[in-house]
Every structure is written in C-alpha cells, then in structure tokens.
Write a protein that holds these residues in place. Sequence first.
Motif, PDB file in Angstrom:
ATOM      1  N   SER A  51       0.647  -1.115   0.017  1.00 39.41           N
ATOM      2  CA  SER A  51       0.078  -0.092   0.041  1.00 39.41           C
ATOM      3  C   SER A  51       0.779   1.309   0.246  1.00 39.41           C
ATOM      4  CB  SER A  51      -0.797   0.159   1.304  1.00 39.41           C
ATOM      5  OG  SER A  51      -1.647  -1.023   1.377  1.00 39.41           O
ATOM      6  N   PRO A  52       0.429   2.420  -0.538  1.00 39.48           N
ATOM      7  CA  PRO A  52       1.035   3.707  -0.409  1.00 39.48           C
ATOM      8  C   PRO A  52       1.270   4.148   0.834  1.00 39.48           C
ATOM      9  CG  PRO A  52      -1.028   3.940  -1.216  1.00 39.48           C
ATOM     10  CD  PRO A  52      -1.101   2.516  -1.111  1.00 39.48           C
ATOM     11  N   THR A  53       2.492   4.578   1.278  1.00 39.96           N
ATOM     12  CA  THR A  53       2.626   5.136   2.713  1.00 39.96           C
ATOM     13  C   THR A  53       3.718   6.490   2.651  1.00 39.96           C
ATOM     14  OG1 THR A  53       4.588   3.579   3.166  1.00 39.96           O
ATOM     15  CG2 THR A  53       2.204   3.002   3.989  1.00 39.96           C
ATOM     16  N   LEU A 107      -7.048   7.094  -5.342  1.00 37.91           N
ATOM     17  CA  LEU A 107      -7.761   8.147  -4.179  1.00 37.91           C
ATOM     18  C   LEU A 107      -8.034   7.804  -3.120  1.00 37.91           C
ATOM     19  CD1 LEU A 107      -8.757  11.222  -4.453  1.00 37.91           C
ATOM     20  CD2 LEU A 107     -11.019  10.406  -5.209  1.00 37.91           C
ATOM     21  N   THR A 108      -7.314   8.730  -2.048  1.00 36.99           N
ATOM     22  CA  THR A 108      -7.868   8.250  -0.776  1.00 36.99           C
ATOM     23  C   THR A 108      -8.651   9.105  -0.216  1.00 36.99           C
ATOM     24  OG1 THR A 108      -5.320   7.497  -0.163  1.00 36.99           O
ATOM     25  CG2 THR A 108      -6.567   8.110   1.483  1.00 36.99           C
ATOM     26  N   VAL A 109      -9.769   8.538   0.477  1.00 38.99           N
ATOM     27  CA  VAL A 109     -11.126   9.362   0.808  1.00 38.99           C
ATOM     28  C   VAL A 109     -11.411   9.253   2.258  1.00 38.99           C
ATOM     29  CG1 VAL A 109     -12.264   9.092  -1.493  1.00 38.99           C
ATOM     30  CG2 VAL A 109     -12.564   7.296   0.228  1.00 38.99           C
ATOM     31  N   VAL A 120      -8.501  -5.792   0.048  1.00 36.52           N
ATOM     32  CA  VAL A 120      -8.674  -5.915   1.495  1.00 36.52           C
ATOM     33  C   VAL A 120      -7.409  -5.279   2.106  1.00 36.52           C
ATOM     34  CG1 VAL A 120      -8.886  -6.954   3.473  1.00 36.52           C
ATOM     35  CG2 VAL A 120     -10.309  -7.572   1.618  1.00 36.52           C
ATOM     36  N   ASP A 121      -7.257  -3.864   2.575  1.00 32.92           N
ATOM     37  CA  ASP A 121      -6.404  -3.333   2.925  1.00 32.92           C
ATOM     38  C   ASP A 121      -6.408  -2.973   4.511  1.00 32.92           C
ATOM     39  OD1 ASP A 121      -4.066  -1.134   2.353  1.00 32.92           O
ATOM     40  OD2 ASP A 121      -5.617   0.025   3.269  1.00 32.92           O
ATOM     41  N   GLY A 122      -5.346  -3.800   5.151  1.00 32.90           N
ATOM     42  CA  GLY A 122      -5.335  -3.436   6.775  1.00 32.90           C
ATOM     43  C   GLY A 122      -5.252  -4.356   7.436  1.00 32.90           C
TER      44      GLY A 122
END
Length: 384
Positions: A79-81, A157-159, A309-311
């Motif tokens: 994931s982008p960090t 796009l992070t929302v 699924v992220d996290g």
Amino acid sequence: MRLQQCYKTDDFRRLAKKRLPAPIFHYIDGGADDEVTLGRNTSAFDDVDLVPNVLAGIDSVDMSVEVLGRKLDMPLFMSPTAMQRLFHHEGETALARTADKLGTMFGVSTLGTRSIEELGAMSAAPKLFQIYVHNDPGLTTSMIERCREAKFDALALTVDTIVAGNRERDYLTGMTTPPKLTPRSLLSFMTHPNWTLNYLAREKFDLPNISASVDAGSKVPVSVMEYLNKELKRTISWDDAANMIAEWGGPFAIKGVMSVDDARRAVDIGASAIMISNHGGRQLDGSRSPIDQLPAIVDAVGGDIEIIVDGGIRRGTHVLKALAMGATACSGGRLYLYALAAAGSQGVRRAMSLLQSEIERGMLLMGCKSIADLRRNMLAVRKK
Ligand SMILES: Cc1cc2nc3c(=O)[nH]c(=O)nc-3n(C[C@H](O)[C@H](O)[C@H](O)COP(=O)(O)O)c2cc1C
C-alpha cells in the motif's frame, strides 16, 4: 536481533523499534484515539477459521491475480505510505526493487519521498500512485500528468483523510516532518546516533511530488496531522472522484471505502477497484475492520468491481481468508514498513518473500491450486 532472525511482522517491528528514534517509530506503529480499530484490523482475522480440503493431488500453486490492469505474481501488494525516507534512506526505491523481484505492485503516496519520475524510470513493476486532493486544485492535475508521463499503471484516490485522525502518540513524541529537534524528541534522536547521522549525511529530505507547490512538510517542519488538516481539501465529493476517473482514463481505485452504499457508488462512477480500508486504524477509531466488512461488500458488488482488502494483514493465512471471502487481492502498509525501517530493500524483500511463501504453503495445505479455488465454503465463522 538480526534481520535473518526475523520471520514475522512482529519480529521486523522489534528491529524497527530498536533502530528508529521514538517519533519516527511511533508514527509508523500508532493509530488514532484508543487504537481499537488498529488492533481489531488484525484480530478480526482470528474470528474466521480456514477449513482445508485434503488429497487434492497438487504439487504447485498459481498465486497470480489480475489487479488494476496488471497481472501480479502474488495476491498481496504494498500500500502507499508517506515519508518513507524517514524510515530508511532508500525510501520508496526499496519497494520498487522488491516489487520488481517478486512480481507484485507497489504504491507511492502523494507524500512520498522519491519522485514519480525517479520511480517510473527505475521499475517496470506494476505501480500505483495515491492521490491526496490538496486545496491547490492545480496540484492534482499536475500529479496525474506526471504519473501518465512516468507510465504509472493506476491511481488510487484516498477518501478517508479529509481531516487527520487523532494520533496521540505523535503529540507525545513531537513527531514532525521534516524532523525537528524539540525538548521532547531530542533525547530520542541523540540515543539513535546511527539513524540521526545517516539522516543528516544523506540527500536533503524532500516530498518531491508536492514540494514545488507546498512548503509545509519538506521546507517547513509540521506534524503530519497539521499538514493533513491544513493542506487537504475537505469537501471532495463523488463528483470530484468521477471527474478524476475521466481525467486519468486508466485503472482507478478508491481507497478507504467501508460501507456497502459507497461500494455501490464506486461501481456507479466507473472505478476499477475499491480498497476496503480504514487507513490502518489511523483515522476513524471505532471504524469496522476491512475483513469484517468484506462479506457484505462482496455480496453487493462482487464481480462488478475489484475488491482489495487493505489493513491488518500480518500473515499469509490472513490473505487466504480474505480471498476465500471473495476479495480480488490484499494490500498492507506496516507489513513492509517495519522491515523497511529495519533493513531497507533487504528487509522489504525478506518480509514480502516470507509472506509470499506463507501464501504458497497455505494454498497447498488448503488443497487450492489457484486463487479461484479458494471459496467461501472453505471458511467457518466462529460463534461468539
Ligand atoms: C506510516 C504510514 C503512513 C501512511 N501513509 C499513507 C499515505 O500517505 N496515503 C494513504 O493513502 N495511506 C497511507 N497509509 C495507510 C496505508 O496505505 C494502509 O491503508 C495501511 O497501512 C493498512 O494498514 P496496515 O498497516 O495494517 O497494513 C499509511 C500507513 C502508515 C502505517
């Protein structure tokens, strides 16, 4: 503890904790408020059990999946960090190298510390650029154009970040970007001289994807919370997302979708994927975990849109559970961030390779030759 002794995310975490000054370590490790969501994101995987089928007659597996227009050799990506060069001087180049080696995708944050151009030129791996919409409207268009030029595969796009989550550890440690010596942080930087001297000796810290437009965060030290609260546009809407999809014209993910209604809206506006995510427990504490919310979203929009699924993912078996429930793929941050902090690209490569073998071994033990063989009837939800 040495890198070769690290086998699971928590091992890399312990090494990262030793290597990093407290403000930097707790910025990675922490969540919002009481960190209930941060903990639940991982513990929720334990409420579901895998039920294997044996004697399947297989000796190898195909772990590949199609995500955002590219084939990945494994169903887990990075994931982008933000701020990666604070964790290790290699920063995002460590992810690019690992993605090239393992055939997976890596995300790059708007608040990344290596430029879109540098990463585009160095890696042929699938690349996802994450957009934070800033108050300066020209910035989004310029980032989209730069991604197109640099041949990024997809945008996300992070929302879930229109205001910053209440990350109390960052208040306590005095975390700022770039790091600033304060009475609170001084001792920690002095007691980690390797990190501090390395940071001072390397090229100057920068946020090259935005620093031509915004001074905060690269030229002017601020906390990440101050940055998000001051610089990001609060009023972004579904219309903005739809316009961005049209402007980009390629694979597009909406990162931070949690509700079934929003998943349907993402389908309606033509997004290619949703990333079910609560930002790793760093934003709305008390928010449901991605894995808990997955079945309802699969039932509503499965087959109409890719579902990531992220996290909370810390083990290969977590990935198997999500895929069996109907996810297209999984992604994660801390699962490679601690390893980046521990040992740069060697660390990231080791962490991701270990997870890759866990997924492979798990598929063999489940009797599944391909990802499509993982089905919901191979899961049992524990009764509470
Ligand atoms: C240190 C750190 C920085 C992050 N920076 C960003 C960011 O800049 N943009 C973004 O969309 N998500 C960001 N995230 C969230 C991750 O993309 C991902 O959603 C989250 O890490 C998933 O949870 P996990 O760490 O349990 O895998 C960040 C997460 C961490 C831990």
